[in-house]
Motif scaffolding. Structure first.
Motif, PDB file in Angstrom:
ATOM      1  N   ASP A  43      28.008  75.935  55.043  1.00 34.20           N
ATOM      2  CA  ASP A  43      29.096  75.036  54.680  1.00 34.20           C
ATOM      3  C   ASP A  43      29.319  74.093  55.865  1.00 34.20           C
ATOM      4  OD1 ASP A  43      31.341  73.716  53.901  1.00 34.20           O
ATOM      5  OD2 ASP A  43      32.539  75.507  53.498  1.00 34.20           O
ATOM      6  N   ILE A  44      28.938  72.817  55.672  1.00 33.23           N
ATOM      7  CA  ILE A  44      28.995  71.901  56.816  1.00 33.23           C
ATOM      8  C   ILE A  44      30.423  71.611  57.248  1.00 33.23           C
ATOM      9  CG2 ILE A  44      26.777  70.822  56.307  1.00 33.23           C
ATOM     10  CD1 ILE A  44      28.350  68.451  55.165  1.00 33.23           C
ATOM     11  N   PRO A  50      38.609  69.858  59.626  1.00 32.68           N
ATOM     12  CA  PRO A  50      39.642  68.824  59.747  1.00 32.68           C
ATOM     13  C   PRO A  50      40.467  69.032  61.016  1.00 32.68           C
ATOM     14  CG  PRO A  50      39.693  69.853  57.575  1.00 32.68           C
ATOM     15  CD  PRO A  50      38.753  70.651  58.409  1.00 32.68           C
ATOM     16  N   PRO A  51      41.070  67.971  61.538  1.00 34.56           N
ATOM     17  CA  PRO A  51      41.897  68.109  62.745  1.00 34.56           C
ATOM     18  C   PRO A  51      43.011  69.134  62.538  1.00 34.56           C
ATOM     19  CG  PRO A  51      41.524  65.796  62.233  1.00 34.56           C
ATOM     20  CD  PRO A  51      41.017  66.577  61.065  1.00 34.56           C
ATOM     21  N   GLY A 102      36.138  61.252  62.435  1.00 34.45           N
ATOM     22  CA  GLY A 102      35.703  60.870  61.104  1.00 34.45           C
ATOM     23  C   GLY A 102      36.708  61.146  60.006  1.00 34.45           C
ATOM     24  N   PHE A 103      37.828  61.766  60.320  1.00 36.74           N
ATOM     25  CA  PHE A 103      38.885  62.030  59.345  1.00 36.74           C
ATOM     26  C   PHE A 103      39.977  60.964  59.491  1.00 36.74           C
ATOM     27  CE2 PHE A 103      36.923  66.155  60.028  1.00 36.74           C
ATOM     28  CZ  PHE A 103      36.835  66.677  58.745  1.00 36.74           C
ATOM     29  N   THR A 104      40.496  60.494  58.362  1.00 37.08           N
ATOM     30  CA  THR A 104      41.612  59.554  58.381  1.00 37.08           C
ATOM     31  C   THR A 104      42.906  60.345  58.459  1.00 37.08           C
ATOM     32  OG1 THR A 104      40.394  57.933  57.079  1.00 37.08           O
ATOM     33  CG2 THR A 104      42.796  57.712  57.124  1.00 37.08           C
ATOM     34  N   VAL A 105      43.625  60.166  59.561  1.00 33.23           N
ATOM     35  CA  VAL A 105      44.872  60.906  59.798  1.00 33.23           C
ATOM     36  C   VAL A 105      46.024  59.905  59.809  1.00 33.23           C
ATOM     37  CG1 VAL A 105      46.129  62.428  61.362  1.00 33.23           C
ATOM     38  CG2 VAL A 105      43.644  62.654  61.132  1.00 33.23           C
ATOM     39  N   VAL A 161      45.883  64.540  56.412  1.00 36.88           N
ATOM     40  CA  VAL A 161      44.473  64.295  56.688  1.00 36.88           C
ATOM     41  C   VAL A 161      43.772  63.940  55.377  1.00 36.88           C
ATOM     42  CG1 VAL A 161      42.333  65.273  57.587  1.00 36.88           C
ATOM     43  CG2 VAL A 161      44.521  65.904  58.624  1.00 36.88           C
ATOM     44  N   ASP A 162      43.150  62.758  55.339  1.00 32.41           N
ATOM     45  CA  ASP A 162      42.435  62.292  54.147  1.00 32.41           C
ATOM     46  C   ASP A 162      43.276  62.442  52.886  1.00 32.41           C
ATOM     47  OD1 ASP A 162      40.273  61.551  55.671  1.00 32.41           O
ATOM     48  OD2 ASP A 162      39.092  63.350  55.246  1.00 32.41           O
TER      49      ASP A 162
END
Length: 196
Positions: A43-44, A50-51, A102-105, A161-162
């Motif tokens: 599982d990548i 996530p942060p 790479g996560f939109t927070v 997050v996202d």
């Protein structure tokens, strides 16, 4: 995930399982083709989770939050026996969008409390930014003298997050407003001749 292996030449001229290579090959030379050693699913998201709230808090502490200016009334000098009115001037909330690994927070910062340093050794902590006269909520009485007052604003926040549900930022941070200096003077009654 696919794990592959390939034989390497030993100093004895063979590989560990006795396979011969081209004569004169130095130790460490690859021998043969890559062979599948194992195959498994990974599982990548485990490799880049996530942060976490603590990670977001570290970013929260570095945000360019509004620095609320201290305002006082009356402007300029004040009078002994007449309370000085304090209020903050500026936004008490702000939204930020960050890219964390790479996560939109999305972070929403809110002014949670206000500590007014009156300059005479008294600190007043409130949950509202005050208001100017005639709707004042924060006042302070002074003796005669010159004082420098300032404001410390404490900020709390929530984040998502996202596009996930809101989560509280696990901590607060503060900003310091520019100080204001004013004199408090004592008024004296003076009798005058109305016919002069």
């Amino acid at each position: 995930m696919v794990v592959q292996q390939r034989r390497l030449m030993l100093s004895t001229g063979t590989t560990i399982d006795g396979v011969y290579a081209v004569a004169g090959s130095p130790a460490g030379t690859a021998v043969g083709i890559w062979e599948v050693f194992g195959r498994t699913c990974v599982d990548i998201t485990d490799l880049n989770p996530p942060p976490s709230p603590d990670e977001v808090f570290r970013y929260f502490q570095t945000l360019p939050l509004p620095t609320l200016a201290t305002r006082q009334q009356p402007p300029g000098n004040a009078l002994v026996g007449l309370p000085v009115v304090f209020y903050a001037d500026g936004p008490t909330g702000q939204d930020f969008t960050l890219d964390i690994r790479g996560f939109t927070v999305e972070i929403t910062a809110t002014a949670e409390s206000f500590t007014w340093h009156t300059g005479d050794g008294t600190d007043l902590t409130t949950t509202d930014p005050g208001a100017p006269y005639p709707h004042q909520t924060i006042t302070h009485d002074y003796a005669a003298g010159t004082y420098t007052a300032s404001l410390t604003t404490t900020w709390s926040g929530t984040f998502r997050v996202d596009g996930s549900a809101d989560v509280a930022v696990p901590g607060t941070t503060t900003t310091e407003g520019a100080p204001v200096t004013f004199a408090v003077v004592e008024a004296r009654a003076v009798l005058t001749d109305p016919y002069d």
